[in-house]
Design an enzyme around this catalytic site. Structure first.
Site, PDB file in Angstrom:
ATOM      1  CE1 TYR A 319       7.529   0.776  -7.217  1.00  0.00           C
ATOM      2  CE2 TYR A 319       6.777  -0.628  -6.365  1.00  0.00           C
ATOM      3  CZ  TYR A 319       7.334  -0.494  -7.402  1.00  0.00           C
ATOM      4  OH  TYR A 319       7.126  -1.076  -8.227  1.00  0.00           O
ATOM      5  CD  GLU A 395     -10.607 -20.562 -10.683  1.00  0.00           C
ATOM      6  OE1 GLU A 395     -11.626 -20.743 -11.044  1.00  0.00           O
ATOM      7  OE2 GLU A 395     -10.018 -19.729 -11.533  1.00  0.00           O
TER       8      GLU A 395
END
Ligand code: ZN
Ligand code: ZN
Length: 412
Positions: A319, A395
């Site tokens: 990358y 979360e």
């Protein structure tokens, strides 16, 4: 559309967004195999009446939501979809059902946040201007990477318009508390290339140097010699996070050449014919990167020749380095400040890990930023970092991630 409205919508929908995340989390799929994740995304987009095209880089999806005056501007929002070859150890009730595969990099959260944002953007599309592209990208974790393939397949022009003017992605960060965001303008994450060197010569008795080529000593000299290439860019022991960011000029951006594998399978008194080495090159500067590729080959060849050996060098390009466009970073940072408060937005240090979002960022003014996911008050040791079998993101971060992606779609 003001921030409060979007914040409220993200909060109102949070249960269904968390449910999506848990479904993806329990059914993780490795890079390039995201078949069911693709199905789940397709189902959700259809339910929301959002048009999409599937099949980019195999399981990638591009969806489109048009606001008023849709040709006026296009913003792309990206979420990656793939999991890692790790056996989950969290014992959560929604833990991975698939042995040896786990969402330990938070890509389940990224996908859920983007679907959460999609719902908000679709519901409010008569209240904002332009077009939003939702890019669900497979295979981030595996070399080759879905981003590059999607670009080559012209996924961002899926609906026939020119390239988006801006692109954004978020990535979870267990180093930041939930409710906070992190940004780094300019160079942010490193390029990553793999270096393979084989040193060959005539092996033989170690005590008869006239009749042998010392391949092991040659390999050692090459290892040391290659360090010269990054001499002025050495990363100190204390790490780059401790370097004063303002003190880094382009010419001194850190770089690493490191080898983790050397195989010279001789004996105490036997020099082998071949020594194999494998290592990595990481840098934040694309010009230096291509120069370093040439220098690695030259240095290895020169040292080998001097010792009567032959060096075969292979460099696999991975990358590229990730450059966050200052204007896009500023826009995203502003959105985060509006959403989370100025004191909950921090400036990040450089990171020597890599991200294939960098391919998008080479083509489109972009920003990849960090979403805090660590529960405040929980000790560092018990949290588990990225790529850890114990990784448990909070979360509550999904609400923040959903809201900011929607905000950037509208106003980024
Ligand atoms: Zn990862
Ligand atoms: Zn990741």
């Amino acid at each position: 559309m003001n921030t409060q409205t979007i914040k409220n919508l993200a909060a109102k929908n949070i249960n269904s967004t968390v449910e999506i995340r848990r479904k993806i989390h329990a059914n993780p799929e490795l890079s390039g195999m995201e078949k069911n994740t693709n199905k789940l995304i397709q189902k959700e987009l259809s339910r929301l009446n959002i048009e999409f095209k599937s099949g980019y880089s195999k399981y990638g999806i591009v969806a489109r939501i048009e606001g008023k005056n849709p040709a006026s501007r296009t913003v792309a929002l990206r979420a990656d979809m793939d999991a890692l070859p790790i056996t989950e150890a969290t014992k959560l009730q929604y833990a991975s059902k698939i042995k040896g595969v786990m969402h330990a990099c938070g890509h389940d959260i990224h996908t859920a946040c983007l679907l959460g944002a999609a719902k908000i953007l679709q519901e409010t599309r008569r209240e904002w201007q332009g077009t939003v592209l939702l890019v669900f990208q497979p295979s981030e974790e595996k070399y080759g990477g879905g981003a590059d393939v999607m670009l080559k397949e012209k996924a961002l022009q899926a609906f026939g318009r020119k390239m988006p003017q801006r692109m954004y992605a978020l990535h979870v960060s267990p180093e930041l508390s939930v409710g906070t965001f992190g940004f780094k303008s300019g160079q942010y994450m490193a390029s990553t290339d793999e270096i393979y060197i084989t040193v060959s010569g005539k092996g033989g008795h170690a005590a008869l140097p006239k009749e042998t080529t010392n391949t092991v000593l040659t390999a050692a000299q090459i290892l040391v010699g290659l360090q010269e290439i990054t001499k002025n860019r050495t990363v100190q022991k204390e790490g780059i996070s401790k370097i004063k960011q303002t003190a880094i000029s382009k010419d001194t951006l850190p770089a690493i050449i490191a080898f983790g594998r050397i195989i010279g399978d001789g004996q105490t008194n036997v020099i082998p014919d071949n020594v194999e080495m494998a290592g990595t090159l990481r840098t934040f500067d694309e010009k230096f990167r291509s120069k370093a590729h040439k220098q690695i080959v030259l240095t290895a060849n020169k040292i080998a020749r001097r010792n009567g050996a032959v060096a075969t060098v292979k460099i696999d390009s991975g990358y590229p380095s990730l450059y966050n466009t200052p204007s896009a970073t500023m826009a995203a940072r502003k959105a985060a400040e509006n959403l989370a408060g100025k004191k909950n937005v921090v400036t990040l240090p450089l990171r020597l890990t890599a991200e294939d979002f960098a391919f998008f960022a080479q083509k489109i003014p972009s920003c990849l930023f960090r979403l805090g996911v660590s529960k405040s008050g929980v000790s560092e040791a018990s949290k588990g970092g990225l790529h850890s079998a114990n990784f448990i993101p909070d979360e509550k971060a999904i609400e923040y991630g959903t809201a900011i992606m929607a905000m950037l779609g509208i106003d980024g």
